[in-house]
Design a protein around this motif. Structure first.
Motif, PDB file in Angstrom:
ATOM      1  N   LEU A   1     -40.358  58.199   0.662  1.00  0.00           N
ATOM      2  CA  LEU A   1     -40.096  58.333   2.096  1.00  0.00           C
ATOM      3  C   LEU A   1     -40.558  59.687   2.619  1.00  0.00           C
ATOM      4  O   LEU A   1     -40.952  59.810   3.781  1.00  0.00           O
ATOM      5  CB  LEU A   1     -38.608  58.144   2.376  1.00  0.00           C
ATOM      6  CG  LEU A   1     -38.090  56.709   2.263  1.00  0.00           C
ATOM      7  CD1 LEU A   1     -36.610  56.651   2.608  1.00  0.00           C
ATOM      8  CD2 LEU A   1     -38.867  55.764   3.170  1.00  0.00           C
TER       9      LEU A   1
ATOM     10  N   TRP B   1     -52.269  67.830   6.275  1.00  0.00           N
ATOM     11  CA  TRP B   1     -51.785  66.664   5.554  1.00  0.00           C
ATOM     12  C   TRP B   1     -52.197  66.697   4.082  1.00  0.00           C
ATOM     13  O   TRP B   1     -51.475  66.188   3.222  1.00  0.00           O
ATOM     14  CB  TRP B   1     -52.267  65.374   6.212  1.00  0.00           C
ATOM     15  CG  TRP B   1     -53.736  65.082   6.065  1.00  0.00           C
ATOM     16  CD1 TRP B   1     -54.743  65.449   6.890  1.00  0.00           C
ATOM     17  CD2 TRP B   1     -54.347  64.349   4.987  1.00  0.00           C
ATOM     18  NE1 TRP B   1     -55.955  65.006   6.423  1.00  0.00           N
ATOM     19  CE2 TRP B   1     -55.739  64.322   5.253  1.00  0.00           C
ATOM     20  CE3 TRP B   1     -53.870  63.721   3.842  1.00  0.00           C
ATOM     21  CZ2 TRP B   1     -56.642  63.687   4.409  1.00  0.00           C
ATOM     22  CZ3 TRP B   1     -54.771  63.093   2.999  1.00  0.00           C
ATOM     23  CH2 TRP B   1     -56.138  63.077   3.287  1.00  0.00           C
TER      24      TRP B   1
ATOM     25  N   TRP C   1     -47.985  61.777   6.781  1.00  0.00           N
ATOM     26  CA  TRP C   1     -48.523  61.074   7.955  1.00  0.00           C
ATOM     27  C   TRP C   1     -48.267  61.873   9.235  1.00  0.00           C
ATOM     28  O   TRP C   1     -49.145  61.974  10.104  1.00  0.00           O
ATOM     29  CB  TRP C   1     -47.891  59.689   8.057  1.00  0.00           C
ATOM     30  CG  TRP C   1     -48.320  58.923   9.270  1.00  0.00           C
ATOM     31  CD1 TRP C   1     -49.539  58.325   9.482  1.00  0.00           C
ATOM     32  CD2 TRP C   1     -47.551  58.681  10.445  1.00  0.00           C
ATOM     33  NE1 TRP C   1     -49.569  57.719  10.715  1.00  0.00           N
ATOM     34  CE2 TRP C   1     -48.347  57.922  11.331  1.00  0.00           C
ATOM     35  CE3 TRP C   1     -46.255  59.007  10.842  1.00  0.00           C
ATOM     36  CZ2 TRP C   1     -47.903  57.503  12.576  1.00  0.00           C
ATOM     37  CZ3 TRP C   1     -45.808  58.589  12.078  1.00  0.00           C
ATOM     38  CH2 TRP C   1     -46.630  57.847  12.926  1.00  0.00           C
ATOM     39  N   ILE C   2     -47.063  62.466   9.356  1.00  0.00           N
ATOM     40  CA  ILE C   2     -46.748  63.272  10.536  1.00  0.00           C
ATOM     41  C   ILE C   2     -47.705  64.452  10.633  1.00  0.00           C
ATOM     42  O   ILE C   2     -48.197  64.795  11.716  1.00  0.00           O
ATOM     43  CB  ILE C   2     -45.277  63.758  10.481  1.00  0.00           C
ATOM     44  CG1 ILE C   2     -44.324  62.569  10.657  1.00  0.00           C
ATOM     45  CG2 ILE C   2     -45.012  64.808  11.560  1.00  0.00           C
ATOM     46  CD1 ILE C   2     -42.864  62.938  10.510  1.00  0.00           C
TER      47      ILE C   2
ATOM     48  N   VAL D   1     -43.769  60.233   4.465  1.00  0.00           N
ATOM     49  CA  VAL D   1     -43.888  60.117   5.919  1.00  0.00           C
ATOM     50  C   VAL D   1     -44.317  61.452   6.502  1.00  0.00           C
ATOM     51  O   VAL D   1     -45.036  61.522   7.503  1.00  0.00           O
ATOM     52  CB  VAL D   1     -42.552  59.657   6.545  1.00  0.00           C
ATOM     53  CG1 VAL D   1     -42.620  59.686   8.064  1.00  0.00           C
ATOM     54  CG2 VAL D   1     -42.212  58.244   6.061  1.00  0.00           C
TER      55      VAL D   1
ATOM     56  N   ILE E   1     -39.346  66.676   4.545  1.00  0.00           N
ATOM     57  CA  ILE E   1     -40.521  66.566   5.412  1.00  0.00           C
ATOM     58  C   ILE E   1     -40.742  67.871   6.165  1.00  0.00           C
ATOM     59  O   ILE E   1     -41.874  68.363   6.294  1.00  0.00           O
ATOM     60  CB  ILE E   1     -40.350  65.395   6.393  1.00  0.00           C
ATOM     61  CG1 ILE E   1     -40.322  64.063   5.630  1.00  0.00           C
ATOM     62  CG2 ILE E   1     -41.463  65.384   7.440  1.00  0.00           C
ATOM     63  CD1 ILE E   1     -40.002  62.866   6.492  1.00  0.00           C
TER      64      ILE E   1
END
Length: 481
Positions: free
Chosen positions: A363, A146, A369-370, A366, A127
């Motif tokens: 995962l 994003w 989204w952050i 994510v 991430i």
């Protein structure tokens, strides 16, 4: 069995890494497709990522030139950790090495915690890296972060479905780009300091290292507060341990890769920072902006800045790619030991852990989204948690090496062919240094959140472990060896 496969076992049967006798050369169904050339560049490239290219900007603003000393001392500690890992690898080179060693020398719960925590580290790091890559894209294109993060995650997921040989080749060229760029930048800075060309030529001087408020402009405390950022930059050097089960000749390639750690750190961290901070005063760098890109802009070399931005983009994607590689392997190691869902054990015909890689990539979404919710703070939010989870693997490496060395010295285990010099004293020193880093993370309000998250993660692991043990109390994975 083909010549590129070793220790292939069917799902559900005892075998290496599943409570049975340890395999002398790992493998567990993987293809040994990583050669010496690829292992070397994976080891080099693993230490060159966003921690250096992006995180160093914030660290410079906090500590000034003294950041050079922080990297040098931390680099010495990393060398102690890697030599401890090397000793364990030559004793028993297996895939999922960290959790396997924790399982053997500490206990089944330690192996469970180490495996799942290292998996989480790489998910969080993925991430982080895809966030950094999305930030780099804004240098050229006015697109939402994003969108770039989503695109990169999908592309890298697809790349990890290819055979390990292709993965190794991609990492080789990713790392080659990073190494070439840093060496080139150092040579350009040397030219500016000696020949005086570019916009920075008239002001460039090594005196910048002590004339702008001294070598410790923010005091010793300011330097100590950067340790979390410094250690984050070194996370992933231990990735060579995960490749042990897929290395063609681990007894030769892994020690050689580990012994390159000192010069890697001396050139890529200490050398690069000395050059950058000599050409451009530390007061002109800002958090969130790559010091490499900023340095070229200050020099008036706009094309150079664009090139470096491409390089740091490559570095971020390379690290994320390595993260997807390692997460699938760690999940499979846990599943093979009965400490994870059984479907993670299955390999594709090309020898890749599809289920584990797919779950991890999902995962990592994510991060998309952050980046959508907090595009300006996304990098800082995940760096500190990645650091604390990644350092757990280092702690386990050191503790296991100390226990292994004691048993080997007593004649209870074979002596490794690659013994760590100065151990166990160097291992104890490294453990104390890591403890200092944790203390500094607790003092810094920007990184304290990771220490709040750690107990929650520990509670989740404890409950999960007890549930698995209660469901299958006869499983050898839950019995001390």
């Amino acid at each position: 069995m083909s010549s590129t496969q070793v220790d292939t076992v069917s799902d559900g049967e005892p075998g290496p890494g599943r409570g049975g006798p340890p395999a002398p050369h790992g493998g567990e169904g993987y293809q040994r497709g990583l050669g010496a050339r690829q292992i070397q560049m994976i080891a080099i490239g693993g230490a060159i990522g966003t921690g250096l290219f992006l995180g160093a900007g914030k660290a410079i603003s906090k500590a000034g030139p003294s950041l050079i000393l922080a990297y040098a001392i931390a680099g010495l500690v990393i060398f102690f950790i890697m030599r401890a890992l090397g000793e364990l690898l030559m004793y028993r080179p297996v895939s999922g090495s960290f959790s396997e060693y924790a399982r053997e020398f500490i206990g089944p719960f330690a192996g469970f915690v180490t495996g799942w925590t290292y998996w989480l580290f790489w998910v969080v790091t993925g991430i982080t890296e895809v966030t950094a890559a999305a930030q780099y894209m804004t240098y050229w294109f006015d697109v939402p972060q994003w969108v770039s993060a989503l695109l990169f995650t999908i592309i890298l997921y697809g790349a990890n479905l290819i055979s390990v040989k292709i993965f190794g080749e991609l990492e080789f060229w990713f790392s080659m780009v990073k190494v070439t760029a840093i060496v080139g930048m150092i040579l350009i800075c040397v030219g500016i300091l000696t020949l005086g060309f570019s916009d920075a030529g008239d002001t460039a001087t090594v005196a910048h290292l002590w004339n702008q408020g001294g070598f410790f402009p923010e005091g010793i405390g300011g330097t100590l507060m950067t340790l979390q950022i410094v250690m984050f930059a070194f996370l992933a050097v231990e990735l060579v341990g995960v490749t042990a089960g897929e290395s063609k000749d681990p007894e030769k390639t892994l020690p050689k890769a580990i012994n390159t750690v000192p010069w890697r750190i001396a050139v890529f961290y200490v050398g690069a920072l000395v050059m950058i901070l000599s050409v451009v005063p530390w007061t002109e760098f800002q958090p969130g902006i790559s010091p490499f890109v900023a340095a070229f802009e200050k020099m008036g070399l706009g094309v150079g800045a664009a090139i470096v931005n491409f390089v740091v983009l490559t570095a971020a994607l390379s690290s994320c790619n390595s993260g997807m590689y390692s997460t699938g392997r760690m999940l499979r190691d846990l599943a093979l030991n009965g400490q994870g869902p059984k479907f993670f054990t299955r390999l594709t015909r090309r020898g890749t852990p599809l289920a584990g890689t797919t779950f991890s990539a999902a995962l990592m979404m994510v991060g998309v989204w952050i980046n959508y919710q907090w595009p300006g703070e996304a990098f800082n939010y995940v760096v500190s948690f990645a650091t604390i989870s990644g350092m757990w693997a280092w702690v386990m490496i050191l503790v296991c090496q100390i226990r292994y060395r004691a048993k080997a010295d007593r004649g209870e285990l074979p002596v490794s062919s690659f013994r760590a010099p100065g151990a166990p004293f160097t291992s104890w020193f490294a453990l104390l240094f890591l403890a200092l880093v944790v203390v500094m993370m607790g003092i810094d309000p920007d990184t304290r959140i990771s220490l709040y998250c750690a107990p929650l993660w520990a509670a989740i692991l404890l409950v999960s472990y007890r549930a698995l043990r209660a469901r299958d109390p006869q499983n050898a994975a839950f019995a001390k060896r």
